[in-house]
Design a protein around this motif. Structure first.
Motif, mmCIF file in Angstrom:
data_model
loop_
_atom_site.group_PDB
_atom_site.id
_atom_site.type_symbol
_atom_site.label_atom_id
_atom_site.label_comp_id
_atom_site.label_asym_id
_atom_site.label_seq_id
_atom_site.Cartn_x
_atom_site.Cartn_y
_atom_site.Cartn_z
ATOM 1 N N PRO A 43 0.830 -1.207 0.000
ATOM 2 C CA PRO A 43 0.000 0.000 0.000
ATOM 3 C C PRO A 43 0.866 1.259 0.000
ATOM 4 O O PRO A 43 1.950 1.274 0.587
ATOM 5 N N ALA A 44 0.370 2.282 -0.676
ATOM 6 C CA ALA A 44 1.163 3.501 -0.821
ATOM 7 C C ALA A 44 0.273 4.725 -0.855
ATOM 8 O O ALA A 44 -0.842 4.681 -1.359
ATOM 9 N N GLY A 45 0.817 5.807 -0.344
ATOM 10 C CA GLY A 45 0.159 7.098 -0.460
ATOM 11 C C GLY A 45 0.396 7.671 -1.848
ATOM 12 O O GLY A 45 1.266 7.217 -2.597
ATOM 13 N N PHE A 46 -0.365 8.698 -2.163
ATOM 14 C CA PHE A 46 -0.284 9.325 -3.476
ATOM 15 C C PHE A 46 1.131 9.811 -3.763
ATOM 16 O O PHE A 46 1.671 9.588 -4.849
ATOM 17 N N GLU A 69 -9.703 2.254 -8.986
ATOM 18 C CA GLU A 69 -10.605 2.129 -7.831
ATOM 19 C C GLU A 69 -12.029 1.837 -8.300
ATOM 20 O O GLU A 69 -12.710 0.963 -7.742
ATOM 21 N N ALA A 70 -12.473 2.543 -9.327
ATOM 22 C CA ALA A 70 -13.826 2.334 -9.847
ATOM 23 C C ALA A 70 -14.014 0.909 -10.355
ATOM 24 O O ALA A 70 -15.100 0.334 -10.229
ATOM 25 N N ASP A 71 -12.955 0.325 -10.911
ATOM 26 C CA ASP A 71 -13.029 -1.047 -11.424
ATOM 27 C C ASP A 71 -12.803 -2.090 -10.339
ATOM 28 O O ASP A 71 -12.846 -3.289 -10.620
ATOM 29 N N GLY A 72 -12.516 -1.657 -9.117
ATOM 30 C CA GLY A 72 -12.337 -2.579 -8.009
ATOM 31 C C GLY A 72 -10.965 -3.219 -7.928
ATOM 32 O O GLY A 72 -10.774 -4.172 -7.185
ATOM 33 N N LEU A 73 -10.010 -2.691 -8.669
ATOM 34 C CA LEU A 73 -8.670 -3.263 -8.679
ATOM 35 C C LEU A 73 -7.762 -2.657 -7.615
ATOM 36 O O LEU A 73 -6.760 -3.263 -7.228
ATOM 37 N N VAL A 74 -8.114 -1.464 -7.174
ATOM 38 C CA VAL A 74 -7.360 -0.738 -6.155
ATOM 39 C C VAL A 74 -8.350 -0.224 -5.123
ATOM 40 O O VAL A 74 -9.451 0.199 -5.472
ATOM 41 N N SER A 75 -7.936 -0.280 -3.867
ATOM 42 C CA SER A 75 -8.776 0.310 -2.811
ATOM 43 C C SER A 75 -8.134 1.621 -2.355
ATOM 44 O O SER A 75 -6.924 1.810 -2.477
ATOM 45 N N SER A 77 -8.116 4.125 1.017
ATOM 46 C CA SER A 77 -8.541 4.332 2.405
ATOM 47 C C SER A 77 -8.036 5.688 2.870
ATOM 48 O O SER A 77 -6.919 6.096 2.562
ATOM 49 N N VAL A 78 -8.896 6.376 3.604
ATOM 50 C CA VAL A 78 -8.602 7.731 4.056
ATOM 51 C C VAL A 78 -8.549 7.741 5.572
ATOM 52 O O VAL A 78 -9.462 7.256 6.239
ATOM 53 N N THR A 79 -7.450 8.287 6.094
ATOM 54 C CA THR A 79 -7.349 8.542 7.534
ATOM 55 C C THR A 79 -7.272 10.048 7.721
ATOM 56 O O THR A 79 -7.299 10.799 6.744
ATOM 57 N N ALA A 80 -7.147 10.479 8.940
ATOM 58 C CA ALA A 80 -7.098 11.916 9.222
ATOM 59 C C ALA A 80 -5.924 12.600 8.520
ATOM 60 O O ALA A 80 -6.017 13.761 8.134
ATOM 61 N N SER A 81 -4.827 11.872 8.339
ATOM 62 C CA SER A 81 -3.638 12.524 7.790
ATOM 63 C C SER A 81 -3.130 11.918 6.488
ATOM 64 O O SER A 81 -2.129 12.373 5.944
ATOM 65 N N HIS A 82 -3.828 10.921 5.971
ATOM 66 C CA HIS A 82 -3.220 10.177 4.869
ATOM 67 C C HIS A 82 -4.281 9.482 4.014
ATOM 68 O O HIS A 82 -5.277 8.999 4.525
ATOM 69 N N VAL A 83 -4.014 9.430 2.725
ATOM 70 C CA VAL A 83 -4.808 8.614 1.805
ATOM 71 C C VAL A 83 -3.886 7.513 1.317
ATOM 72 O O VAL A 83 -2.745 7.775 0.920
ATOM 73 N N TYR A 85 -3.478 3.890 -1.037
ATOM 74 C CA TYR A 85 -3.990 3.030 -2.100
ATOM 75 C C TYR A 85 -3.374 1.650 -1.946
ATOM 76 O O TYR A 85 -2.200 1.514 -1.610
ATOM 77 N N ALA A 86 -4.173 0.622 -2.191
ATOM 78 C CA ALA A 86 -3.698 -0.757 -2.071
ATOM 79 C C ALA A 86 -4.312 -1.602 -3.177
ATOM 80 O O ALA A 86 -5.410 -1.313 -3.673
ATOM 81 N N LEU A 87 -3.608 -2.634 -3.534
ATOM 82 C CA LEU A 87 -4.098 -3.596 -4.506
ATOM 83 C C LEU A 87 -5.184 -4.445 -3.848
ATOM 84 O O LEU A 87 -5.010 -4.918 -2.725
ATOM 85 N N THR A 88 -6.301 -4.613 -4.507
ATOM 86 C CA THR A 88 -7.368 -5.469 -3.990
ATOM 87 C C THR A 88 -7.113 -6.910 -4.417
ATOM 88 O O THR A 88 -6.244 -7.182 -5.256
ATOM 89 N N ASP A 89 -7.880 -7.833 -3.866
ATOM 90 C CA ASP A 89 -7.783 -9.231 -4.294
ATOM 91 C C ASP A 89 -8.099 -9.362 -5.783
ATOM 92 O O ASP A 89 -7.467 -10.151 -6.494
ATOM 93 N N LEU A 90 -9.062 -8.581 -6.251
ATOM 94 C CA LEU A 90 -9.419 -8.613 -7.672
ATOM 95 C C LEU A 90 -8.245 -8.139 -8.521
ATOM 96 O O LEU A 90 -7.904 -8.762 -9.536
#
Length: 124
Positions: A43-46, A69-75, A77-83, A85-90
């Motif tokens: 997982p990585a930030g922008f 993300e729209a295709d479900g290949l990447v998730s 997640s947003v926290t207070a200080s960070h966005v 991105y991670a690879l999904t199972d799909l």
């Protein structure tokens, strides 16, 4: 099972073909590269993604991540200080198939180059 299109193949057939949709997705210039980066680096930030892929503008990175993300290949997640991105199972399930095509390309590159050279020199 491979998809079967009726003959003749119409524009509507091509546009509604699930395989065509996925081939477009993997054919986008940056999609597979971003998926591989997330697979290999986790997982990585922008900003980390931006620094990892040379030649990819921030605008295109944003568009690519949204599309994945729209295709479900990447998730995303947003926290207070960070966005993040991670690879999904799909997304992970797609990569071996795409990478197999890449391996095939490397293995057969000399034959393809030779065929092109023969074609363009008129030695067909």
């Amino acid at each position: 099972m491979s998809p079967v299109l009726p003959l003749p193949v119409t524009t509507a057939d091509r546009e509604t073909c699930t395989a065509t949709d996925v081939l477009r997705l993997v054919g986008e210039k940056w999609n597979v590269l971003i998926l591989v980066v997330l697979r290999d680096g986790g997982p990585a930030g922008f900003n980390r993604l931006d620094r990892t892929v040379e030649g990819l503008s921030r605008r295109i990175l944003t568009r690519t991540l949204r599309s994945l993300e729209a295709d479900g290949l990447v998730s995303r997640s947003v926290t207070a200080s960070h966005v993040e991105y991670a690879l999904t199972d799909l997304g992970a399930s797609l990569l071996p198939l795409v990478l197999a095509v890449g391996e095939w390309a490397v293995e057969h590159a000399p034959r393809i180059a030779a065929a092109r050279a023969a074609y363009h020199s008129g030695l067909r």
